[in-house]
Design a protein around this motif. Structure first.
Motif, PDB file in Angstrom:
ATOM      1  N   GLU A 272       3.175  -9.149   6.073  1.00  0.00           N
ATOM      2  CA  GLU A 272       2.735  -9.770   7.319  1.00  0.00           C
ATOM      3  C   GLU A 272       2.280  -8.700   8.282  1.00  0.00           C
ATOM      4  O   GLU A 272       2.445  -7.509   8.043  1.00  0.00           O
ATOM      5  CB  GLU A 272       3.893 -10.574   7.933  1.00  0.00           C
ATOM      6  N   SER A 273       1.697  -9.141   9.379  1.00  0.00           N
ATOM      7  CA  SER A 273       1.228  -8.205  10.396  1.00  0.00           C
ATOM      8  C   SER A 273       2.400  -7.402  10.952  1.00  0.00           C
ATOM      9  O   SER A 273       3.337  -7.952  11.519  1.00  0.00           O
ATOM     10  CB  SER A 273       0.545  -8.967  11.539  1.00  0.00           C
ATOM     11  N   GLY A 274       2.358  -6.099  10.729  1.00  0.00           N
ATOM     12  CA  GLY A 274       3.369  -5.232  11.311  1.00  0.00           C
ATOM     13  C   GLY A 274       4.632  -5.063  10.498  1.00  0.00           C
ATOM     14  O   GLY A 274       5.507  -4.296  10.891  1.00  0.00           O
ATOM     15  N   GLN A 275       4.757  -5.742   9.335  1.00  0.00           N
ATOM     16  CA  GLN A 275       5.973  -5.562   8.551  1.00  0.00           C
ATOM     17  C   GLN A 275       5.772  -5.997   7.105  1.00  0.00           C
ATOM     18  O   GLN A 275       4.940  -6.842   6.800  1.00  0.00           O
ATOM     19  CB  GLN A 275       7.137  -6.343   9.148  1.00  0.00           C
ATOM     20  N   ILE A 276       6.558  -5.361   6.226  1.00  0.00           N
ATOM     21  CA  ILE A 276       6.587  -5.720   4.819  1.00  0.00           C
ATOM     22  C   ILE A 276       8.052  -5.950   4.454  1.00  0.00           C
ATOM     23  O   ILE A 276       8.923  -5.151   4.823  1.00  0.00           O
ATOM     24  CB  ILE A 276       5.984  -4.593   3.949  1.00  0.00           C
ATOM     25  N   ILE A 277       8.335  -7.041   3.750  1.00  0.00           N
ATOM     26  CA  ILE A 277       9.699  -7.386   3.367  1.00  0.00           C
ATOM     27  C   ILE A 277       9.854  -7.176   1.867  1.00  0.00           C
ATOM     28  O   ILE A 277       9.016  -7.614   1.082  1.00  0.00           O
ATOM     29  CB  ILE A 277      10.028  -8.860   3.710  1.00  0.00           C
ATOM     30  N   ILE A 278      10.923  -6.468   1.474  1.00  0.00           N
ATOM     31  CA  ILE A 278      11.201  -6.282   0.051  1.00  0.00           C
ATOM     32  C   ILE A 278      12.584  -6.837  -0.266  1.00  0.00           C
ATOM     33  O   ILE A 278      13.426  -6.993   0.618  1.00  0.00           O
ATOM     34  CB  ILE A 278      11.110  -4.798  -0.355  1.00  0.00           C
ATOM     35  N   THR A 279      12.814  -7.109  -1.529  1.00  0.00           N
ATOM     36  CA  THR A 279      14.094  -7.667  -1.965  1.00  0.00           C
ATOM     37  C   THR A 279      14.654  -6.826  -3.107  1.00  0.00           C
ATOM     38  O   THR A 279      13.950  -6.039  -3.738  1.00  0.00           O
ATOM     39  CB  THR A 279      13.930  -9.118  -2.449  1.00  0.00           C
ATOM     40  N   GLY A 280      15.933  -7.047  -3.388  1.00  0.00           N
ATOM     41  CA  GLY A 280      16.551  -6.427  -4.550  1.00  0.00           C
ATOM     42  C   GLY A 280      17.017  -5.005  -4.307  1.00  0.00           C
ATOM     43  O   GLY A 280      16.905  -4.450  -3.224  1.00  0.00           O
ATOM     44  N   VAL A 281      17.566  -4.416  -5.360  1.00  0.00           N
ATOM     45  CA  VAL A 281      18.060  -3.045  -5.316  1.00  0.00           C
ATOM     46  C   VAL A 281      16.880  -2.096  -5.485  1.00  0.00           C
ATOM     47  O   VAL A 281      16.022  -2.291  -6.334  1.00  0.00           O
ATOM     48  CB  VAL A 281      19.105  -2.803  -6.423  1.00  0.00           C
ATOM     49  N   VAL A 282      16.839  -1.067  -4.664  1.00  0.00           N
ATOM     50  CA  VAL A 282      15.722  -0.123  -4.698  1.00  0.00           C
ATOM     51  C   VAL A 282      16.107   1.116  -5.484  1.00  0.00           C
ATOM     52  O   VAL A 282      17.172   1.700  -5.270  1.00  0.00           O
ATOM     53  CB  VAL A 282      15.306   0.269  -3.260  1.00  0.00           C
ATOM     54  N   ASN A 283      15.241   1.506  -6.382  1.00  0.00           N
ATOM     55  CA  ASN A 283      15.429   2.741  -7.142  1.00  0.00           C
ATOM     56  C   ASN A 283      15.003   3.911  -6.247  1.00  0.00           C
ATOM     57  O   ASN A 283      13.847   4.008  -5.852  1.00  0.00           O
ATOM     58  CB  ASN A 283      14.571   2.685  -8.412  1.00  0.00           C
ATOM     59  N   MET A 284      15.932   4.812  -5.938  1.00  0.00           N
ATOM     60  CA  MET A 284      15.644   5.905  -5.012  1.00  0.00           C
ATOM     61  C   MET A 284      15.048   7.129  -5.701  1.00  0.00           C
ATOM     62  O   MET A 284      14.896   8.171  -5.083  1.00  0.00           O
ATOM     63  CB  MET A 284      16.924   6.304  -4.277  1.00  0.00           C
ATOM     64  N   ARG A 285      14.683   7.006  -6.973  1.00  0.00           N
ATOM     65  CA  ARG A 285      14.045   8.128  -7.641  1.00  0.00           C
ATOM     66  C   ARG A 285      12.701   8.415  -6.982  1.00  0.00           C
ATOM     67  O   ARG A 285      11.958   7.508  -6.614  1.00  0.00           O
ATOM     68  CB  ARG A 285      13.835   7.789  -9.125  1.00  0.00           C
ATOM     69  N   ARG A 286      12.367   9.686  -6.855  1.00  0.00           N
ATOM     70  CA  ARG A 286      11.134  10.078  -6.180  1.00  0.00           C
ATOM     71  C   ARG A 286       9.913   9.580  -6.942  1.00  0.00           C
ATOM     72  O   ARG A 286       9.832   9.667  -8.169  1.00  0.00           O
ATOM     73  CB  ARG A 286      11.063  11.599  -6.048  1.00  0.00           C
ATOM     74  N   PHE A 287       8.936   9.054  -6.201  1.00  0.00           N
ATOM     75  CA  PHE A 287       7.715   8.542  -6.818  1.00  0.00           C
ATOM     76  C   PHE A 287       6.889   9.668  -7.430  1.00  0.00           C
ATOM     77  O   PHE A 287       6.650  10.690  -6.799  1.00  0.00           O
ATOM     78  CB  PHE A 287       6.873   7.813  -5.763  1.00  0.00           C
ATOM     79  N   GLU A 288       6.475   9.464  -8.674  1.00  0.00           N
ATOM     80  CA  GLU A 288       5.577  10.389  -9.348  1.00  0.00           C
ATOM     81  C   GLU A 288       4.412   9.576  -9.887  1.00  0.00           C
ATOM     82  O   GLU A 288       4.599   8.669 -10.690  1.00  0.00           O
ATOM     83  CB  GLU A 288       6.289  11.121 -10.493  1.00  0.00           C
ATOM     84  N   GLN A 289       3.208   9.898  -9.452  1.00  0.00           N
ATOM     85  CA  GLN A 289       2.037   9.147  -9.884  1.00  0.00           C
ATOM     86  C   GLN A 289       1.723   9.420 -11.350  1.00  0.00           C
ATOM     87  O   GLN A 289       1.754  10.565 -11.806  1.00  0.00           O
ATOM     88  CB  GLN A 289       0.830   9.534  -9.024  1.00  0.00           C
ATOM     89  N   ARG A 290       1.422   8.359 -12.083  1.00  0.00           N
ATOM     90  CA  ARG A 290       1.059   8.492 -13.487  1.00  0.00           C
ATOM     91  C   ARG A 290      -0.460   8.591 -13.617  1.00  0.00           C
ATOM     92  O   ARG A 290      -1.207   8.167 -12.740  1.00  0.00           O
ATOM     93  CB  ARG A 290       1.599   7.306 -14.278  1.00  0.00           C
ATOM     94  N   THR A 291      -0.911   9.132 -14.751  1.00  0.00           N
ATOM     95  CA  THR A 291      -2.344   9.374 -14.918  1.00  0.00           C
ATOM     96  C   THR A 291      -3.166   8.095 -14.914  1.00  0.00           C
ATOM     97  O   THR A 291      -4.337   8.109 -14.553  1.00  0.00           O
ATOM     98  CB  THR A 291      -2.598  10.135 -16.229  1.00  0.00           C
ATOM     99  N   SER A 292      -2.566   6.986 -15.288  1.00  0.00           N
ATOM    100  CA  SER A 292      -3.300   5.715 -15.342  1.00  0.00           C
ATOM    101  C   SER A 292      -3.341   5.011 -13.990  1.00  0.00           C
ATOM    102  O   SER A 292      -3.993   3.978 -13.853  1.00  0.00           O
ATOM    103  CB  SER A 292      -2.657   4.791 -16.376  1.00  0.00           C
ATOM    104  N   GLU A 293      -2.655   5.562 -13.013  1.00  0.00           N
ATOM    105  CA  GLU A 293      -2.525   4.894 -11.715  1.00  0.00           C
ATOM    106  C   GLU A 293      -3.480   5.479 -10.677  1.00  0.00           C
ATOM    107  O   GLU A 293      -3.845   6.666 -10.746  1.00  0.00           O
ATOM    108  CB  GLU A 293      -1.088   5.009 -11.223  1.00  0.00           C
ATOM    109  N   THR A 294      -3.832   4.657  -9.716  1.00  0.00           N
ATOM    110  CA  THR A 294      -4.723   5.062  -8.625  1.00  0.00           C
ATOM    111  C   THR A 294      -4.059   4.738  -7.298  1.00  0.00           C
ATOM    112  O   THR A 294      -3.530   3.637  -7.116  1.00  0.00           O
ATOM    113  CB  THR A 294      -6.075   4.327  -8.718  1.00  0.00           C
ATOM    114  N   LEU A 295      -4.074   5.687  -6.371  1.00  0.00           N
ATOM    115  CA  LEU A 295      -3.576   5.443  -5.014  1.00  0.00           C
ATOM    116  C   LEU A 295      -4.693   4.843  -4.187  1.00  0.00           C
ATOM    117  O   LEU A 295      -5.765   5.440  -4.043  1.00  0.00           O
ATOM    118  CB  LEU A 295      -3.084   6.750  -4.394  1.00  0.00           C
TER     119      LEU A 295
END
Length: 435
Positions: A69-92
């Motif tokens: 929504e405008s000004g906020q994003i809501i997430i659910t569930g348990v969050v994996n705190m491992r640091r994000f590492e971009q994979r070769t097949s992915e695009t930012l």
């Protein structure tokens, strides 16, 4: 009745606060991760990159995003705190798609991507890219004058091709309000190619501020890709102590070449700082504290303190010295704290209210003693004085913290601690995509 699915343009999401279902802020959105697909099929969004309170970047799958929504994003569930590492097949999406030059399928005309529209698929939590906001023309002067239009993803081609010389204006506009430390985080997580393009698009002062917040490896990489004249200009815009630290990481020949291109007075300050041991008061200090002559008034001091380019630590106090009032100064007389300036009439001479009892630090004072000094006297900055009594500079608490924290603290954040309410560590993801 047709189902209306929400559409959001990603430039509106940059830096948006991310909350858990209880209303506690998890962090801020820094990018979106997409999977480009064969043909003209719209890319699927795999998840979002969230910078949590510890400045660690984590991956949250789109299946865990329950509301955009405008000004906020809501997430659910348990969050994996491992640091994000971009994979070769992915695009930012923000980091790699904005400012790309692509072509319209129908006409072959080259256009520049200004924004990307994403939409949620009906009755599912899957999201995909469906719209592209573009400007006609090849960039430069034409970029600002060309026609803008929104087209379907299938109406453009060229996203999967490697591009040389990709611009950065739209990406920078998206993150325009970020503090230097946060923009440094954005740059650090881009590819080396994209990092160089964004750095080239920043003005000298902004790039200098961002470089001061980057890990040494990123600093060396970026400064090495700038033309020598511009690299010298950026070094001049940096705080002298930070410029000295960066130059000390360069090969001797390159260091001397850049110093020769800097203004003589700026280069002299940097050379002086590089002559001290790194973890001493002399090696930590800045050569640009607020210095006033004894006949200056409180009004003069407050005018100097108001300078918006000063850090809070440097603006917290002024140093009273006999002429010359550029470091190294004449005889150091004392320090006047900001609170004292607020308590005395504007016409009061600073020499009459200076704290003359506070001891100064010799330039060879080791880091542990500098730390103890700041703690013992409840100071955020300390004067550094040579044997003749001349003020050489000031050590600020932020520079002390930089050297007390682990060398890789800018990359790791503050130990990667999980925010309250997000404990656990169960890997999440779709199709084995958890991190």
């Amino acid at each position: 009745m047709a189902v209306v699915t929400p559409r959001v343009f990603v430039s509106h999401l940059a830096g948006t606060a991310v909350f858990d279902p209880h209303g506690d802020q998890v962090g801020r959105l820094r990018d979106l991760v997409a999977l480009l697909r064969v043909g003209d099929r719209p890319p699927r969004l795999l998840g979002v990159v969230v910078e949590v309170i510890s400045r660690r970047r984590i991956f949250v799958p789109m299946t865990r995003v329950s509301g955009v929504e405008s000004g906020q994003i809501i997430i659910t569930g348990v969050v994996n705190m491992r640091r994000f590492e971009q994979r070769t097949s992915e695009t930012l999406v923000l980091g790699e798609l904005l400012d790309r030059r692509v072509r319209l399928v129908d006409t072959g005309e080259e256009v520049t991507v200004l924004d990307i529209g994403i939409t949620q698929l009906p009755a599912r939590r899957d999201w995909e890219i469906d719209k592209v906001f573009v400007r006609k023309g090849k960039g430069g002067a034409l970029r600002r004058k060309g026609e803008v239009l929104t087209v379907e993803w299938s109406a453009v081609t060229g996203f999967s091709l490697e591009e040389h010389g990709q611009g950065a204006e739209s990406l920078l506009a998206t993150f325009e309000q970020l503090r230097p430390a946060d923009l440094a985080g954005v740059l650090h997580h881009l590819s080396a190619k994209r990092r160089a393009e964004v750095a080239a698009a920043l003005d000298d002062d902004r790039l200098a501020d961002v470089l001061e917040e980057l890990p040494e490896d990123d600093q060396v990489e970026i400064i090495g890709k700038l033309k020598d004249e511009r690299a010298a200009d950026v070094l001049e815009a940096m705080d002298p102590d930070d410029a000295a630290d960066l130059l000390s990481e360069l090969p001797e020949e390159e260091k001397e070449r850049l110093l020769a291109l800097m203004r003589p007075e700026e280069a002299a300050d940097v050379r002086r700082l590089m002559s001290y041991e790194e973890r001493t008061a002399g090696g930590l200090m800045t050569t640009e504290p607020i210095v006033l002559r004894p006949d200056a008034t409180v009004a003069d001091a407050l005018a100097r303190v108001r300078d918006p380019d000063l850090s809070p630590a440097l603006a917290a106090q002024v140093y009273v010295c006999r002429p010359p009032d550029e470091t190294p100064t004449g005889k150091y007389l004392g320090v006047v704290h900001f609170q004292r300036l607020l308590r005395d009439p504007p016409f009061t001479l600073v020499s009459s209210i200076a704290d003359t009892d506070l001891p100064a630090l010799p330039p060879d004072t080791p880091l542990p003693e500098v730390t103890s000094y700041l703690a013992a006297y409840n100071m955020v900055a300390a004067p550094v004085v040579d044997e003749s009594g001349a003020l050489l500079g000031a050590v600020t608490v932020d520079d002390v913290l930089d050297h007390l924290l682990p060398d890789d603290w800018r990359e790791d954040g503050l130990h990667g601690a999980a925010p309250a309410g997000l404990t656990g560590g169960q890997p999440l993801g779709e199709g084995g995509h958890g991190r």
